[in-house]
Write an enzyme that holds these catalytic residues in place. Structure first.
Site, PDB file in Angstrom:
ATOM      1  N   HIS A 285       0.841  -1.205   0.000  1.00 11.60           N
ATOM      2  CA  HIS A 285       0.000   0.000   0.000  1.00 11.60           C
ATOM      3  C   HIS A 285       0.871   1.247   0.000  1.00 11.60           C
ATOM      4  CE1 HIS A 285      -3.438   2.404   0.416  1.00 11.60           C
ATOM      5  NE2 HIS A 285      -3.846   2.109   1.626  1.00 11.60           N
ATOM      6  N   HIS A 324      -1.136   0.881 -12.286  1.00 15.76           N
ATOM      7  CA  HIS A 324      -2.031   1.154 -11.164  1.00 15.76           C
ATOM      8  C   HIS A 324      -3.277   0.304 -11.324  1.00 15.76           C
ATOM      9  CE1 HIS A 324      -4.531   3.372  -8.313  1.00 15.76           C
ATOM     10  NE2 HIS A 324      -3.403   3.846  -7.826  1.00 15.76           N
ATOM     11  N   ASP A 380       3.811   7.381  -7.239  1.00 15.27           N
ATOM     12  CA  ASP A 380       5.031   7.024  -6.525  1.00 15.27           C
ATOM     13  C   ASP A 380       6.289   7.149  -7.366  1.00 15.27           C
ATOM     14  OD1 ASP A 380       3.985   6.406  -4.023  1.00 15.27           O
ATOM     15  OD2 ASP A 380       3.194   4.524  -4.784  1.00 15.27           O
TER      16      ASP A 380
HETATM   17  N1  ACO Z   1       6.131  -3.453 -14.521  1.00 18.00           N
HETATM   18  C1  ACO Z   1       6.048  -4.375 -15.500  1.00 18.00           C
HETATM   19  N2  ACO Z   1       4.901  -4.963 -15.893  1.00 18.00           N
HETATM   20  C2  ACO Z   1       3.802  -4.625 -15.254  1.00 18.00           C
HETATM   21  C3  ACO Z   1       3.788  -3.672 -14.202  1.00 18.00           C
HETATM   22  C4  ACO Z   1       5.008  -3.074 -13.861  1.00 18.00           C
HETATM   23  N3  ACO Z   1       5.076  -2.154 -12.886  1.00 18.00           N
HETATM   24  N4  ACO Z   1       2.533  -3.522 -13.740  1.00 18.00           N
HETATM   25  C5  ACO Z   1       1.756  -4.342 -14.457  1.00 18.00           C
HETATM   26  N5  ACO Z   1       2.536  -5.012 -15.389  1.00 18.00           N
HETATM   27  C6  ACO Z   1       2.064  -5.932 -16.428  1.00 18.00           C
HETATM   28  C7  ACO Z   1       1.580  -7.245 -15.846  1.00 18.00           C
HETATM   29  O1  ACO Z   1       2.641  -8.183 -15.810  1.00 18.00           O
HETATM   30  C8  ACO Z   1       0.513  -7.621 -16.846  1.00 18.00           C
HETATM   31  O2  ACO Z   1       1.148  -8.110 -18.003  1.00 18.00           O
HETATM   32  P1  ACO Z   1       0.476  -9.342 -18.837  1.00 18.00           P
HETATM   33  O3  ACO Z   1      -0.894  -8.887 -19.219  1.00 18.00           O
HETATM   34  O4  ACO Z   1       1.387  -9.582 -19.985  1.00 18.00           O
HETATM   35  O5  ACO Z   1       0.451 -10.480 -17.855  1.00 18.00           O
HETATM   36  C9  ACO Z   1      -0.111  -6.290 -17.250  1.00 18.00           C
HETATM   37  O6  ACO Z   1       0.920  -5.323 -17.030  1.00 18.00           O
HETATM   38  C10 ACO Z   1      -1.354  -5.914 -16.462  1.00 18.00           C
HETATM   39  O7  ACO Z   1      -1.003  -5.855 -15.109  1.00 18.00           O
HETATM   40  P2  ACO Z   1      -1.955  -6.255 -13.896  1.00 18.00           P
HETATM   41  O8  ACO Z   1      -1.206  -7.224 -13.049  1.00 18.00           O
HETATM   42  O9  ACO Z   1      -3.305  -6.653 -14.402  1.00 18.00           O
HETATM   43  O10 ACO Z   1      -2.094  -4.892 -13.162  1.00 18.00           O
HETATM   44  P3  ACO Z   1      -2.726  -4.722 -11.726  1.00 18.00           P
HETATM   45  O11 ACO Z   1      -3.802  -3.715 -11.877  1.00 18.00           O
HETATM   46  O12 ACO Z   1      -3.110  -6.013 -11.107  1.00 18.00           O
HETATM   47  O13 ACO Z   1      -1.505  -4.180 -10.871  1.00 18.00           O
HETATM   48  C11 ACO Z   1      -0.059  -2.721  -9.731  1.00 18.00           C
HETATM   49  C12 ACO Z   1      -1.385  -2.869 -10.495  1.00 18.00           C
HETATM   50  C13 ACO Z   1      -0.044  -3.707  -8.531  1.00 18.00           C
HETATM   51  C14 ACO Z   1       0.067  -1.291  -9.193  1.00 18.00           C
HETATM   52  C15 ACO Z   1       1.104  -3.056 -10.695  1.00 18.00           C
HETATM   53  O14 ACO Z   1       1.034  -2.231 -11.832  1.00 18.00           O
HETATM   54  C16 ACO Z   1       2.458  -2.917 -10.015  1.00 18.00           C
HETATM   55  O15 ACO Z   1       2.881  -3.835  -9.315  1.00 18.00           O
HETATM   56  N6  ACO Z   1       3.153  -1.748 -10.195  1.00 18.00           N
HETATM   57  C17 ACO Z   1       4.429  -1.526  -9.567  1.00 18.00           C
HETATM   58  C18 ACO Z   1       4.255  -1.169  -8.090  1.00 18.00           C
HETATM   59  C19 ACO Z   1       3.766   0.258  -7.880  1.00 18.00           C
HETATM   60  O16 ACO Z   1       4.258   1.193  -8.481  1.00 18.00           O
HETATM   61  N7  ACO Z   1       2.776   0.395  -6.983  1.00 18.00           N
HETATM   62  C20 ACO Z   1       2.234   1.712  -6.621  1.00 18.00           C
HETATM   63  C21 ACO Z   1       0.826   1.852  -7.062  1.00 18.00           C
HETATM   64  S1  ACO Z   1       0.257   3.504  -6.685  1.00 18.00           S
HETATM   65  C22 ACO Z   1      -0.119   3.508  -5.023  1.00 18.00           C
HETATM   66  O17 ACO Z   1      -0.346   2.473  -4.430  1.00 18.00           O
HETATM   67  C23 ACO Z   1      -0.183   4.815  -4.279  1.00 18.00           C
END
Ligand code: ACO
Length: 466
Positions: A285, A324, A380
């Site tokens: 989070h 996100h 972030d």
């Molecule tokens: N880097 C590389 N690939 C990614 C990333 C990333 N940061 N985020 C998502 N993807 C890819 C996934 O592997 C997936 O690929 P695929 O379809 O080929 O399997 C696709 O993008 C879709 O991703 P989801 O997993 O469906 O995205 P989800 O909505 O579940 O995840 C999340 C969102 C958890 C924020 C993710 O993007 C992530 O882990 N980002 C990095 C961590 C981060 O920056 N978090 C802060 C969020 S903002 C906040 O909390 C204030």
């Protein structure tokens, strides 16, 4: 509540289009059909309860372990349209608020629903400013923590402890008590946050300075040394105020849900907000900006970016600060932070990580792998770099998120108190365990030889003075 085969009245628009504002569900186990009313694009889970095979059974439940498709409340505090990249508080876009407002004004807007008039804002600012001190006993509580205690752990305890200093806050139906709790929480969380930093540093705690504004006062309590008054650089306090606005509320996320869930028990608001602090402490989070900094340091130089991005595509790495769960377009908060980054670096020492971050963003946004997956920078991506430039250590990043989010938690808690549908939160479960076993005395039990216990001990941390 809908009943079996009950027909719902349609809205005029739906009726003229020959449609009904309802959902027809056929239970293929029984062949029975049910009409569930649709309101605001939702059906009530309780309407599923009538669906049963046997009249004696409990009835159908909705299963949604992470609330990914379940609305838990009605709220008029914050509106998000993730696909369009929109974030609004009480109807005002986040861009307008960052451009024209201050954090304390936004806190008022979130809590009371409207922008304050001049006299209302003056009173609110006066009240917050004059409640920033904490009882000296709270200082002693902080003195009891180990020298390397995590600042979020100390802040969590401090916020929970506030409830013991203000026992009248238990009168949650009293509007005056609610107002005072709102003021005290927004006023005192920065003081406790700064205490946690100074405890780690071994510095004496610095008291609030009522002549400074909210962001200035926080920076003063963090960094004041022997000078009579610490006045932070204007560029830094202004950007910090914008960051506070950007983090003030984000509707029903993990920590807000924790505040509402715990608050639904009727506990005082300090204890409910402490639950929010605990939720924010979790790395999924509040911890992503720290991970961004670690990633940029690992990349080390702009020349290494192509290799790094290749590793991300091979799924060996994650591009932290991108993507996100809700925003599937540019995170509007990231766009605003970006506009302020130059001001910060003019007022602080040059940080080579910014160059890497900018080049990384440019290359990722030019790359179909990221754009086709709707991966754009989130809030972030840049906030950690700004905090680092301000010389705020990484273990304080989540604490800096907690300060403004307190306003959002208070607003959501207040709204919940006024909502006639509020009840103690009590989810259901799908029971998967055994039933109707017969108790065996311990001497007669047989089972695996392995004794369950903790894994082998790791070496202990050295103690202070050891
Ligand atoms: N880097 C590389 N690939 C990614 C990333 C990333 N940061 N985020 C998502 N993807 C890819 C996934 O592997 C997936 O690929 P695929 O379809 O080929 O399997 C696709 O993008 C879709 O991703 P989801 O997993 O469906 O995205 P989800 O909505 O579940 O995840 C999340 C969102 C958890 C924020 C993710 O993007 C992530 O882990 N980002 C990095 C961590 C981060 O920056 N978090 C802060 C969020 S903002 C906040 O909390 C204030």
């Amino acid at each position: 509540m809908a009943t079996e085969q009950q027909t719902q009245e349609a809205t005029p628009e739906a009726a003229s289009a020959g449609k009904s504002e309802s959902l027809t569900v056929t239970d293929n186990r029984t062949g029975k059909t049910y009409e569930l009313p649709i309101e605001d694009g939702t059906v009530r889970s309780m309407d599923l309860r009538q669906i049963k095979v046997d009249p004696d059974e409990f009835g159908m439940l909705a299963y949604d372990p992470a609330f990914t498709n379940t609305a838990s409340c009605r709220s008029s505090v914050t509106y998000i349209d993730g696909d369009a990249g929109i974030l609004e508080h009480r109807g005002y876009s986040i861009a307008q608020l960052c451009e024209n407002s201050t954090f304390l004004e936004v806190a008022y807007l979130l809590i009371f629903g409207e922008l304050p008039t001049g006299p209302q804002l003056d009173r609110w600012t006066f009240d917050i400013t004059h409640h920033t001190f904490v009882h000296e006993d709270l200082k002693h509580l902080f003195e009891g923590f180990r020298y390397d205690a995590h600042p979020m752990g100390m802040l969590l305890s401090g916020v929970g402890a506030l409830s013991t200093f203000y026992p009248d806050a238990k009168q949650i139906d009293d509007p005056e008590e609610r107002y005072m709790a709102a003021v005290r929480l927004i006023a005192k969380v920065p003081t406790l946050a700064a205490f946690s930093y100074r405890h780690n540093m071994g510095f004496p705690y610095a008291y609030p300075d009522n002549e400074l504004n909210y962001a200035e006062n926080f920076l003063s309590m963090m960094f004041k040394k022997t000078e009579a008054r610490h006045i932070p650089k204007e560029a830094l306090s202004k950007v910090l105020d914008v960051l506070f606005i950007l983090h003030a509320d984000h509707e029903q996320n993990c920590s807000t849900n924790a505040v509402r869930g715990v608050g639904s028990s009727g506990v005082d608001p300090y204890s409910a907000v402490a639950a929010g602090v605990a939720a924010l402490y979790g790395p999924l989070h509040g911890g992503a900006n720290e991970a961004v900094l670690k990633m940029l340091r690992r990349i080390g130089s702009p020349d290494e970016i192509p290799d790094f991005l290749e590793r991300v595509k091979q799924r060996e790495e994650k591009l932290m600060g991108f993507g996100h769960r809700v925003y599937k377009n540019y995170d509007p908060r990231a766009r605003i932070i970006q506009q302020h980054i130059d001001e910060v670096f003019e007022a602080t020492e040059y940080n080579p990580l910014v160059e890497i971050a900018r080049e990384l963003e440019k290359r990722a946004l030019d790359d179909d792998y990221f754009t086709s997956r709707k991966l754009y920078p989130n809030v972030d991506f840049y906030s950690g770099i700004i905090y680092e430039a301000m010389e705020i250590p990484t273990n304080m990043f989540t604490v800096l998120f907690t300060i403004p989010r307190t306003a959002g938690w208070v607003a959501q808690w207040m709204e919940m108190q006024e909502d006639p549908e509020t009840k103690i939160a009590r989810p259901r479960q799908i029971y998967t365990g055994a039933r109707d076993l017969t108790y065996t005395p311990v001497a007669e039990r047989e089972g695996p030889e392995k004794i369950v216990g903790p894994p082998a001990r790791r070496p202990k941390r050295p103690r202070r003075g050891a």
